[in-house]
Scaffold this motif. Sequence first.
Motif, PDB file in Angstrom:
ATOM      1  N   VAL A 559       0.975  -1.353   0.079  1.00  0.00           N
ATOM      2  CA  VAL A 559      -0.411  -0.353  -0.518  1.00  0.00           C
ATOM      3  C   VAL A 559       0.595   1.121  -0.081  1.00  0.00           C
ATOM      4  O   VAL A 559       0.745   2.476  -0.425  1.00  0.00           O
ATOM      5  CB  VAL A 559      -0.887   0.101   1.240  1.00  0.00           C
ATOM      6  CG1 VAL A 559      -1.746   1.402   1.423  1.00  0.00           C
ATOM      7  CG2 VAL A 559      -1.918  -1.361   1.335  1.00  0.00           C
ATOM      8  N   LEU A 560       1.878   1.730   0.935  1.00  0.00           N
ATOM      9  CA  LEU A 560       2.298   2.402   0.656  1.00  0.00           C
ATOM     10  C   LEU A 560       3.921   2.890   0.434  1.00  0.00           C
ATOM     11  O   LEU A 560       4.448   3.276  -0.209  1.00  0.00           O
ATOM     12  CB  LEU A 560       3.084   3.168   2.232  1.00  0.00           C
ATOM     13  CG  LEU A 560       1.786   2.402   3.735  1.00  0.00           C
ATOM     14  CD1 LEU A 560       2.106   3.075   5.329  1.00  0.00           C
ATOM     15  CD2 LEU A 560       1.191   4.008   3.258  1.00  0.00           C
ATOM     16  N   GLN A 561       4.414   1.539  -0.645  1.00  0.00           N
ATOM     17  CA  GLN A 561       5.446   1.842  -1.305  1.00  0.00           C
ATOM     18  C   GLN A 561       5.442   0.965  -3.092  1.00  0.00           C
ATOM     19  O   GLN A 561       6.259   1.565  -3.178  1.00  0.00           O
ATOM     20  CB  GLN A 561       6.608   0.615  -0.553  1.00  0.00           C
ATOM     21  CG  GLN A 561       7.220   1.270   0.934  1.00  0.00           C
ATOM     22  CD  GLN A 561       7.944   0.196   1.571  1.00  0.00           C
ATOM     23  OE1 GLN A 561       8.518  -1.017   1.275  1.00  0.00           O
ATOM     24  NE2 GLN A 561       7.383   0.616   2.973  1.00  0.00           N
ATOM     25  N   THR A 562       4.399   0.682  -2.629  1.00  0.00           N
ATOM     26  CA  THR A 562       3.871   0.278  -4.590  1.00  0.00           C
ATOM     27  C   THR A 562       3.356   0.955  -4.941  1.00  0.00           C
ATOM     28  O   THR A 562       2.267   1.883  -4.160  1.00  0.00           O
ATOM     29  CB  THR A 562       3.553  -1.113  -4.306  1.00  0.00           C
ATOM     30  OG1 THR A 562       4.050  -2.388  -3.635  1.00  0.00           O
ATOM     31  CG2 THR A 562       3.049  -1.523  -5.423  1.00  0.00           C
ATOM     32  N   PRO A 563       3.870   1.457  -6.498  1.00  0.00           N
ATOM     33  CA  PRO A 563       2.143   2.153  -7.158  1.00  0.00           C
ATOM     34  C   PRO A 563       0.550   1.993  -7.147  1.00  0.00           C
ATOM     35  O   PRO A 563       0.877   0.637  -6.860  1.00  0.00           O
ATOM     36  CB  PRO A 563       3.111   2.232  -8.117  1.00  0.00           C
ATOM     37  CG  PRO A 563       4.379   1.585  -7.890  1.00  0.00           C
ATOM     38  CD  PRO A 563       4.977   1.124  -7.138  1.00  0.00           C
ATOM     39  N   PHE A 564      -0.111   2.927  -6.607  1.00  0.00           N
ATOM     40  CA  PHE A 564      -1.133   2.627  -6.175  1.00  0.00           C
ATOM     41  C   PHE A 564      -1.956   2.399  -7.675  1.00  0.00           C
ATOM     42  O   PHE A 564      -1.990   2.770  -8.007  1.00  0.00           O
ATOM     43  CB  PHE A 564      -1.337   3.693  -5.077  1.00  0.00           C
ATOM     44  CG  PHE A 564      -3.130   3.397  -4.449  1.00  0.00           C
ATOM     45  CD1 PHE A 564      -2.702   2.750  -2.933  1.00  0.00           C
ATOM     46  CD2 PHE A 564      -4.514   3.284  -4.632  1.00  0.00           C
ATOM     47  CE1 PHE A 564      -4.215   2.195  -2.047  1.00  0.00           C
ATOM     48  CE2 PHE A 564      -5.417   3.236  -3.915  1.00  0.00           C
ATOM     49  CZ  PHE A 564      -4.893   2.312  -2.864  1.00  0.00           C
ATOM     50  N   TYR A 565      -3.071   1.246  -7.901  1.00  0.00           N
ATOM     51  CA  TYR A 565      -3.539   1.247  -8.512  1.00  0.00           C
ATOM     52  C   TYR A 565      -4.972   2.049  -8.672  1.00  0.00           C
ATOM     53  O   TYR A 565      -5.164   2.102  -8.151  1.00  0.00           O
ATOM     54  CB  TYR A 565      -3.812  -0.661  -8.704  1.00  0.00           C
ATOM     55  CG  TYR A 565      -5.327  -0.201 -10.072  1.00  0.00           C
ATOM     56  CD1 TYR A 565      -3.926  -0.343 -11.551  1.00  0.00           C
ATOM     57  CD2 TYR A 565      -6.786  -0.879 -10.284  1.00  0.00           C
ATOM     58  CE1 TYR A 565      -5.278   0.112 -12.366  1.00  0.00           C
ATOM     59  CE2 TYR A 565      -6.892  -1.254 -11.609  1.00  0.00           C
ATOM     60  CZ  TYR A 565      -6.582  -1.032 -12.309  1.00  0.00           C
ATOM     61  OH  TYR A 565      -6.360  -1.281 -13.730  1.00  0.00           O
ATOM     62  N   GLY A 566      -5.323   2.786  -9.906  1.00  0.00           N
ATOM     63  CA  GLY A 566      -5.942   3.942 -10.061  1.00  0.00           C
ATOM     64  C   GLY A 566      -5.484   5.377  -9.244  1.00  0.00           C
ATOM     65  O   GLY A 566      -6.838   6.439  -9.273  1.00  0.00           O
ATOM     66  N   ALA A 567      -4.487   5.489  -9.412  1.00  0.00           N
ATOM     67  CA  ALA A 567      -4.134   6.657  -9.068  1.00  0.00           C
ATOM     68  C   ALA A 567      -4.665   8.109  -9.278  1.00  0.00           C
ATOM     69  O   ALA A 567      -4.767   8.783  -8.539  1.00  0.00           O
ATOM     70  CB  ALA A 567      -2.454   6.595  -8.255  1.00  0.00           C
ATOM     71  N   SER A 568      -4.498   7.778 -10.795  1.00  0.00           N
ATOM     72  CA  SER A 568      -5.239   9.232 -11.244  1.00  0.00           C
ATOM     73  C   SER A 568      -6.411   9.302 -10.618  1.00  0.00           C
ATOM     74  O   SER A 568      -7.287  10.394 -11.539  1.00  0.00           O
ATOM     75  CB  SER A 568      -5.485   8.812 -13.291  1.00  0.00           C
ATOM     76  OG  SER A 568      -5.877   7.478 -13.159  1.00  0.00           O
ATOM     77  N   HIS A 569      -7.335   8.342 -10.378  1.00  0.00           N
ATOM     78  CA  HIS A 569      -8.810   8.662 -10.046  1.00  0.00           C
ATOM     79  C   HIS A 569      -8.599   8.885  -8.627  1.00  0.00           C
ATOM     80  O   HIS A 569      -9.572   9.389  -8.228  1.00  0.00           O
ATOM     81  CB  HIS A 569     -10.185   7.310 -10.102  1.00  0.00           C
ATOM     82  CG  HIS A 569      -9.924   7.656 -11.865  1.00  0.00           C
ATOM     83  ND1 HIS A 569     -10.493   8.018 -12.718  1.00  0.00           N
ATOM     84  CD2 HIS A 569      -9.496   6.816 -12.840  1.00  0.00           C
ATOM     85  CE1 HIS A 569     -10.893   7.390 -13.957  1.00  0.00           C
ATOM     86  NE2 HIS A 569      -9.652   6.678 -13.992  1.00  0.00           N
ATOM     87  N   ILE A 570      -8.163   8.096  -7.829  1.00  0.00           N
ATOM     88  CA  ILE A 570      -7.781   8.013  -6.354  1.00  0.00           C
ATOM     89  C   ILE A 570      -6.645   9.394  -5.692  1.00  0.00           C
ATOM     90  O   ILE A 570      -6.065   9.523  -6.066  1.00  0.00           O
ATOM     91  CB  ILE A 570      -7.528   6.903  -5.859  1.00  0.00           C
ATOM     92  CG1 ILE A 570      -8.835   6.126  -6.553  1.00  0.00           C
ATOM     93  CG2 ILE A 570      -7.824   6.394  -4.239  1.00  0.00           C
ATOM     94  CD1 ILE A 570      -7.669   4.425  -6.476  1.00  0.00           C
TER      95      ILE A 570
END
Length: 609
Positions: A559-570
């Motif tokens: 969660v904290l160290q991996t690119p977050f999926y959907g970050a362009s919306h979230i």
Amino acid sequence: MCGFLTEFSFGNHGVINSTVFEELLRLSKHRGPDNTTISAQQNYRLGFNRLAILDLSAQGNQPKYSPSQRYHVVFNGEIYNYKALQEQYKLNNLNSTSDTEVLIHLLDVLGVYDALKVLNGMFAIAVVDTKTNALFLARDFAGIKPLFYGVSDLGVVAASQFNQIFRHPWFKETLELRPDIIKEYFGFGYMQAPNTIYNNIYQVRPGECLKIQHGEAVERRLFYKAKTKTNDVFESTIKPTLEAAVKRQLVSHVPLASFLSGGIDSPLITAMAKKEKSDLEAFTLSVNHKALDEGQQAFSYAKEVGVKQQIHKVNEEDLLAVVNEHFKFMGEPFGDYSSIPTYLIAKKAKVKHTVMLSGDGGDELFFGYPRMLDVYNKRHWFKIPYLIRKPLVRLANKLNLTNTWGPYHYKHIGDWVMGRQAHVFKKDLDGFLNDTDYSEEFRCLYDFHKATSKNDMISQLRLNEFYGHMQRVLVKVDRMSMAHGLEVRVPFLDKQVIDDALSKQPKSFRSQTDLKKVLKTLMLDYYSPSSINNKKQGFAVPMFDWLHGYLKADVEEVVLQTPFYGASHINEEAVKDYVKQFFKEKHDAAWGVWHIYAWQKWAIGEGLV
């Protein structure tokens, strides 16, 4: 119980590369390990992974054509009244003793829509009408079996698993996330039909049939919708209906047993099944945690009805050891952490059996959740205008005249019901996805404006649970049991039981003793009063402690160290801060953190990040 993949091409486009299709079908091989068959035609292809339950011979394999060759079918599930239908419609010249054989004959006799109306079972069905070049997709009345589909300019793909759709070449390169469904997932932990987190990929709703043809809009038709009556009260008449359902669901050509917990629902199903099947075996999961363990209570039940019982004792280490393993079988974002013990007991049950009976659905149909009673008893507050109500609620609480903050915080009663189902506060969800509302379909599920009378309110609360929370429970049980090729049957969700239950209401609905009272009374026909456990129980794990302990390092990494999926919306910063605040013990929302963790575990497992 099986897994299938259907590809239906528009125009002259044709089907995809056979190797790719085989790879996608293989994703659901665990759902049907006994046989795999693919039938490819000019503009469609049907693939099927079979779990053999009825007629274990090759004659029970799919896909299958109807006798006229008009309908080409793949079918996941069980039709419990298939023998009665065979007799009623005088179906002769059957080539196998499977329920699929009865289904394909019925299609020739009745057509698709009318055939669906007479079925009683759990199913997901894909039918190609070769005469009209149309694809039909249908799902059972309660949504027990999954059915996903995607619509593109090139055609339609339907499957038992979500990842079989979004990995398909027609969708893989053009996936577009839906922020409204992402918000629903983070709050409630699952994707509510008919939507998924991607545009153009959907779920067939319970009791719905779709007709799809090139150049035409998708035709959606409900062949079944749960309805309630408000005049009748529960009587003992539910007993013969439930007993008949259990008897229907005991038909199997492979070993069958029953789950047995320390509550009400599965002990009742087990007792009824024991009357019909003297050698019935029961499975119980016993955990090394006194507050969570149901083993001793379940042992008492088994002894009373004389059922042979297997109690599988597991400790915390056993459960933790399968966390990563169980994520591999999700195929979709899903955030109910009781999936872990469900996965483990299904794994144990599969060692000797292929079919299990469960007690799921009892709480939703027979008012088993305390939250239903609480909302019902506080409904009068919502008749008072909101601005007047707020200070009155504050004063009533201060004077100890009542003890509730729901009518204070929520303007409408439907918002309160939704808030009680969510595992993340709305203010946090709003921070995760700015300026994003829930989908229209989700908001309709929690619309209580028409529930003006007390009977209407009771009915609406039950329908909300049936089409809402219960769907999450069914996802959990299906995914975790089918991970091991184990079929779980649900007698409470037999069509006749659903109809009978929804036609009646509790005679009294005021206190905790009224919750599931009809089932508690029915228990007395099988168990002594002193043995019955009236306390609400269920699979549980100490997730707060796990997240602060054994799982903390993995949560921080994914969660904290991996690119977050959907970050362009979230709002990635808000989501990560929510998790950080949990570890600092600024809040105790283990459910909410698990939803976030499960989202990332799914995305990483699917190679999306």
